[in-house]
Each structure stands twice: as structure tokens, then as C-alpha cells.
Design a protein around this motif. Sequence first.
Motif, short mmCIF file in Angstrom:
data_model
loop_
_atom_site.label_atom_id
_atom_site.label_comp_id
_atom_site.label_asym_id
_atom_site.label_seq_id
_atom_site.Cartn_x
_atom_site.Cartn_y
_atom_site.Cartn_z
N ALA A 253 0.84 -1.13 0.00
CA ALA A 253 -0.15 -0.09 0.03
C ALA A 253 0.83 1.19 0.04
CB ALA A 253 -0.90 -0.18 1.28
N PHE A 254 2.03 1.16 0.72
CA PHE A 254 3.07 2.34 0.92
C PHE A 254 3.39 2.54 -0.36
CE2 PHE A 254 7.32 3.87 0.69
CZ PHE A 254 7.18 4.95 1.44
N PHE A 255 3.89 1.76 -1.33
CA PHE A 255 4.52 1.81 -2.66
C PHE A 255 3.37 2.45 -3.68
CE2 PHE A 255 8.33 -0.56 -0.78
CZ PHE A 255 9.12 0.39 -1.10
N ILE A 256 2.42 1.70 -3.56
CA ILE A 256 1.32 1.97 -4.66
C ILE A 256 0.89 3.65 -4.49
CG2 ILE A 256 -1.17 1.81 -5.21
CD1 ILE A 256 -0.88 -1.39 -4.96
N LEU A 257 0.50 3.85 -2.98
CA LEU A 257 0.19 5.17 -2.54
C LEU A 257 1.28 6.25 -2.87
CD1 LEU A 257 -1.74 5.09 0.67
CD2 LEU A 257 -2.65 5.59 -1.63
N ARG A 258 2.61 5.88 -2.92
CA ARG A 258 3.70 6.86 -3.15
C ARG A 258 3.66 7.07 -4.63
NH1 ARG A 258 9.55 4.62 -2.77
NH2 ARG A 258 10.69 6.27 -3.83
N GLU A 259 3.24 6.17 -5.52
CA GLU A 259 3.28 6.48 -6.98
C GLU A 259 2.14 7.39 -7.38
OE1 GLU A 259 5.80 5.98 -9.13
OE2 GLU A 259 7.03 5.62 -7.39
N HIS A 260 0.92 6.80 -6.67
CA HIS A 260 -0.47 7.51 -7.03
C HIS A 260 -1.00 8.21 -6.14
CE1 HIS A 260 -0.23 4.67 -10.52
NE2 HIS A 260 0.39 3.64 -9.63
N TRP A 261 -0.24 9.06 -5.36
CA TRP A 261 -0.64 9.83 -4.32
C TRP A 261 -1.80 10.90 -4.71
CZ3 TRP A 261 -1.36 9.29 0.37
CH2 TRP A 261 -1.75 10.34 1.18
#
Length: 67
Positions: free
Chosen positions: A19-27
Amino acid sequence: MIRDRKWTLFAASLAVIVAFFILREHWQHALGLAPYLLLLACPLMHLLHGHGGDRHGDHRIKTDDIT
């Protein structure tokens, strides 16, 4: 039983990392959905918990108690 807890902890940790890496790219996309998620949370809370949650006692004032 302990083995199940280890797998659960591992899966939860992995989910947080993903979730952290997905949100980091698609904030910005996630922030664009935030108002809709808030509006969706209200009916879901009513469906899952109803009004008032758990009622362990009735704390309403009775008309007999009013003097």
C-alpha cells in the motif's frame, strides 16, 4: 496457533508495504478519491454498525425521575 499469527502478521506487513509503494506512486489519484471514500464510509458504517453501536444499558431519563 502461533504459526497462524505469524502468517497473519507477515500478510499484514506485506499489505502495508505494498500500500505504501502504490500510494507513493499514485498519491494525487488517491487524494482525488478521498472525498468519495469519505462519503462511502458513512453508509458502510451504518450498514455494519447501525445507529448507536452496542447498547449495554439504557441511559435515557425516565419521566418518573424528573421532579
